[in-house]
Design a protein around this motif. Structure first.
Motif, PDB file in Angstrom:
ATOM      1  N   UNK A 188       0.832  -1.197   0.000  1.00  0.00           N
ATOM      2  CA  UNK A 188       0.000   0.000   0.000  1.00  0.00           C
ATOM      3  C   UNK A 188       0.874   1.258   0.000  1.00  0.00           C
ATOM      4  N   UNK A 189       1.881   1.261   0.862  1.00  0.00           N
ATOM      5  CA  UNK A 189       2.776   2.419   0.963  1.00  0.00           C
ATOM      6  C   UNK A 189       3.527   2.633  -0.339  1.00  0.00           C
ATOM      7  N   UNK A 190       3.993   1.547  -0.931  1.00  0.00           N
ATOM      8  CA  UNK A 190       4.721   1.651  -2.200  1.00  0.00           C
ATOM      9  C   UNK A 190       3.833   2.255  -3.282  1.00  0.00           C
ATOM     10  N   UNK A 191       2.548   1.844  -3.306  1.00  0.00           N
ATOM     11  CA  UNK A 191       1.610   2.358  -4.309  1.00  0.00           C
ATOM     12  C   UNK A 191       1.413   3.866  -4.154  1.00  0.00           C
ATOM     13  N   UNK A 192       1.245   4.328  -2.902  1.00  0.00           N
ATOM     14  CA  UNK A 192       1.058   5.764  -2.671  1.00  0.00           C
ATOM     15  C   UNK A 192       2.327   6.534  -3.014  1.00  0.00           C
ATOM     16  N   UNK A 193       3.469   5.960  -2.655  1.00  0.00           N
ATOM     17  CA  UNK A 193       4.740   6.622  -2.955  1.00  0.00           C
ATOM     18  C   UNK A 193       4.860   6.878  -4.454  1.00  0.00           C
ATOM     19  N   UNK A 203       4.618  13.424   0.570  1.00  0.00           N
ATOM     20  CA  UNK A 203       4.093  12.180   1.118  1.00  0.00           C
ATOM     21  C   UNK A 203       4.915  11.759   2.337  1.00  0.00           C
ATOM     22  N   UNK A 204       4.254  11.211   3.348  1.00  0.00           N
ATOM     23  CA  UNK A 204       4.979  10.679   4.503  1.00  0.00           C
ATOM     24  C   UNK A 204       4.227   9.483   5.075  1.00  0.00           C
ATOM     25  N   UNK A 205       4.933   8.699   5.885  1.00  0.00           N
ATOM     26  CA  UNK A 205       4.356   7.511   6.514  1.00  0.00           C
ATOM     27  C   UNK A 205       4.238   7.761   8.001  1.00  0.00           C
ATOM     28  N   UNK A 206       3.118   7.349   8.602  1.00  0.00           N
ATOM     29  CA  UNK A 206       2.922   7.511  10.035  1.00  0.00           C
ATOM     30  C   UNK A 206       2.350   6.249  10.639  1.00  0.00           C
ATOM     31  N   UNK A 207       2.996   5.781  11.704  1.00  0.00           N
ATOM     32  CA  UNK A 207       2.472   4.661  12.488  1.00  0.00           C
ATOM     33  C   UNK A 207       1.932   5.232  13.784  1.00  0.00           C
ATOM     34  N   UNK A 208       0.626   5.288  13.913  1.00  0.00           N
ATOM     35  CA  UNK A 208      -0.011   6.026  14.995  1.00  0.00           C
ATOM     36  C   UNK A 208       0.073   5.417  16.367  1.00  0.00           C
ATOM     37  N   UNK A 209       0.501   4.135  16.487  1.00  0.00           N
ATOM     38  CA  UNK A 209       0.469   3.498  17.795  1.00  0.00           C
ATOM     39  C   UNK A 209       1.796   3.535  18.542  1.00  0.00           C
ATOM     40  N   UNK A 210       2.894   3.836  17.858  1.00  0.00           N
ATOM     41  CA  UNK A 210       4.164   3.923  18.561  1.00  0.00           C
ATOM     42  C   UNK A 210       4.350   5.313  19.146  1.00  0.00           C
ATOM     43  N   UNK A 211       5.039   5.384  20.283  1.00  0.00           N
ATOM     44  CA  UNK A 211       5.320   6.693  20.877  1.00  0.00           C
ATOM     45  C   UNK A 211       6.235   7.499  19.961  1.00  0.00           C
ATOM     46  N   UNK A 212       7.119   6.808  19.230  1.00  0.00           N
ATOM     47  CA  UNK A 212       8.052   7.496  18.338  1.00  0.00           C
ATOM     48  C   UNK A 212       7.369   7.774  17.013  1.00  0.00           C
ATOM     49  N   UNK A 217       9.398  12.352  15.448  1.00  0.00           N
ATOM     50  CA  UNK A 217      10.196  11.920  14.312  1.00  0.00           C
ATOM     51  C   UNK A 217       9.374  11.917  13.029  1.00  0.00           C
ATOM     52  N   UNK A 218      10.075  11.887  11.911  1.00  0.00           N
ATOM     53  CA  UNK A 218       9.406  11.785  10.617  1.00  0.00           C
ATOM     54  C   UNK A 218      10.352  11.104   9.641  1.00  0.00           C
ATOM     55  N   UNK A 219       9.775  10.442   8.629  1.00  0.00           N
ATOM     56  CA  UNK A 219      10.566   9.788   7.594  1.00  0.00           C
ATOM     57  C   UNK A 219      10.450  10.615   6.320  1.00  0.00           C
ATOM     58  N   UNK A 220      11.541  11.277   5.889  1.00  0.00           N
ATOM     59  CA  UNK A 220      11.487  12.048   4.645  1.00  0.00           C
ATOM     60  C   UNK A 220      10.982  11.179   3.500  1.00  0.00           C
ATOM     61  N   UNK A 221      10.114  11.727   2.674  1.00  0.00           N
ATOM     62  CA  UNK A 221       9.458  10.936   1.634  1.00  0.00           C
ATOM     63  C   UNK A 221      10.441  10.282   0.673  1.00  0.00           C
TER      64      UNK A 221
END
Length: 332
Positions: A188-193, A203-212, A217-221
């Motif tokens: 799914x992420x690859x398709x959006x990218x 575009x960025x990815x977010x995992x809402x359940x981790x404290x980090x 933090x953020x992952x550059x697209x």
């Protein structure tokens, strides 16, 4: 399928060290920083531009914003319903984009009706009518207003501003992923990218359940596919580091501490700007961080943190010899 009906607005102060320095020199009675307002609305559905799913109400809530952040579901979970009954992020993106365009078409058609009447007596209205009709033709081909070839024309800019066209606004895609994606990445992420790259959209990815997550933090697209399991690097003006295998964060946005009761509010700053996230992790040679587990056996049930070791201890103290296991949707 809607988590909210009324819009939620969050206002965030933008720190500025230049203002701090000026305040030291001039010592004003009051310091006012710039703010950014975030408007959170429920997800739009197909037919929103015609009122489906309270669509008209939701669309009106975002006409005043400057940027649209579209959070797109990129995980499978049978316990969380999807309004289309299956997960397809590109379809979801295209539904939203189409609904924004349809809403703009309605706005523009009303404007054209008005200009048509005025053009009989006003030369300026006649010129505006020609522009509006040309822009309408562009929208009718399901092209957003921001891709209109004459977008830099001052008269076009004025028309878009007057009508507050939704499809003219900048859009950012956010992929909302689950824990498995943090470990393995997903299709799914690859398709959006690929879709975002093709359309020159951030575009960025977010995992809402981790404290980090996005708070620290953020992952550059550009690294989405190169480092799909990374939570990224520290946000600007923040610092991340590993201490005893635990991911820690240092920054001005760290809370003062934890309060179990009203009296705890008077304790002051206990954390001293350093947050221990509870996530075990590591940092690669490029400075990117990864989550590999949790420091304690806790899970999150409906957003509430539950420590499995504490449950075990409680039950053992009540003569129940058990082993407690769990996932983020159940305790065994």
């Amino acid at each position: 399928p809607f988590c909210t009906i009324d819009q939620n607005i969050g206002s965030v102060i933008v720190p500025d060290k230049h203002i701090d320095k000026l305040a030291e020199m001039e010592k004003p009675k009051k310091i006012t920083f710039a703010t950014v307002d975030f408007v959170d609305i429920a997800g739009l559905v197909k037919g929103a531009s015609k009122g489906e799913g309270l669509g008209n109400q939701f669309l009106s809530n975002i006409r005043e914003v400057e940027v649209i952040l579209h959070m797109v579901r990129c995980f499978d979970d049978d316990n969380i319903q999807h309004v289309e009954n299956n997960v397809d992020p590109i379809r979801d993106i295209e539904i939203i984009e189409s609904e924004l365009i349809f809403a703009d078409i309605t706005q523009l058609e009303k404007k054209i009706q008005k200009l048509t009447r005025q053009a009989k007596a006003q030369k300026e209205a006649k010129n505006q009518l020609e522009i509006a009709q040309d822009l309408l033709n562009h929208l009718n081909e399901l092209n957003p207003a921001k891709t209109y070839p004459k977008i830099d024309n001052e008269d076009v800019k004025a028309l878009i501003k007057e009508l507050r066209l939704l499809s003219a606004k900048e859009v950012i895609y956010g992929a909302n992923v689950d824990e498995s994606c943090i470990v393995e990445g997903n299709s799914y992420v690859k398709a959006i990218y690929e879709y975002a790259k093709k359309n020159n959209i951030k575009f960025f990815v977010m995992y809402g359940q981790t404290e980090a997550t996005a708070r620290i933090s953020y992952l550059p697209s550009d690294f989405t596919l190169k480092k799909p399991s990374s939570i990224g690097i520290a946000i600007p003006n923040g610092e991340m580091f590993i201490q005893n295998d635990e991911i820690c964060y240092k920054g001005e946005n760290v809370m003062l501490g934890y309060a179990k009761g009203v009296k705890d509010l008077a304790k002051g700053d206990e954390l001293k700007g350093v947050l221990k996230t509870g996530d075990l992790g590591y940092q690669d040679e490029d400075g990117f961080f990864y989550v590999k587990g949790r420091a304690k056996r806790f899970i999150k049930i409906y957003g509430n943190r539950v420590n499995l070791d504490e449950i075990e201890e409680f039950l053992k103290n009540n003569n129940k010899n058990v082993i407690v296991l769990g996932e983020d949707n159940k305790i065994i």
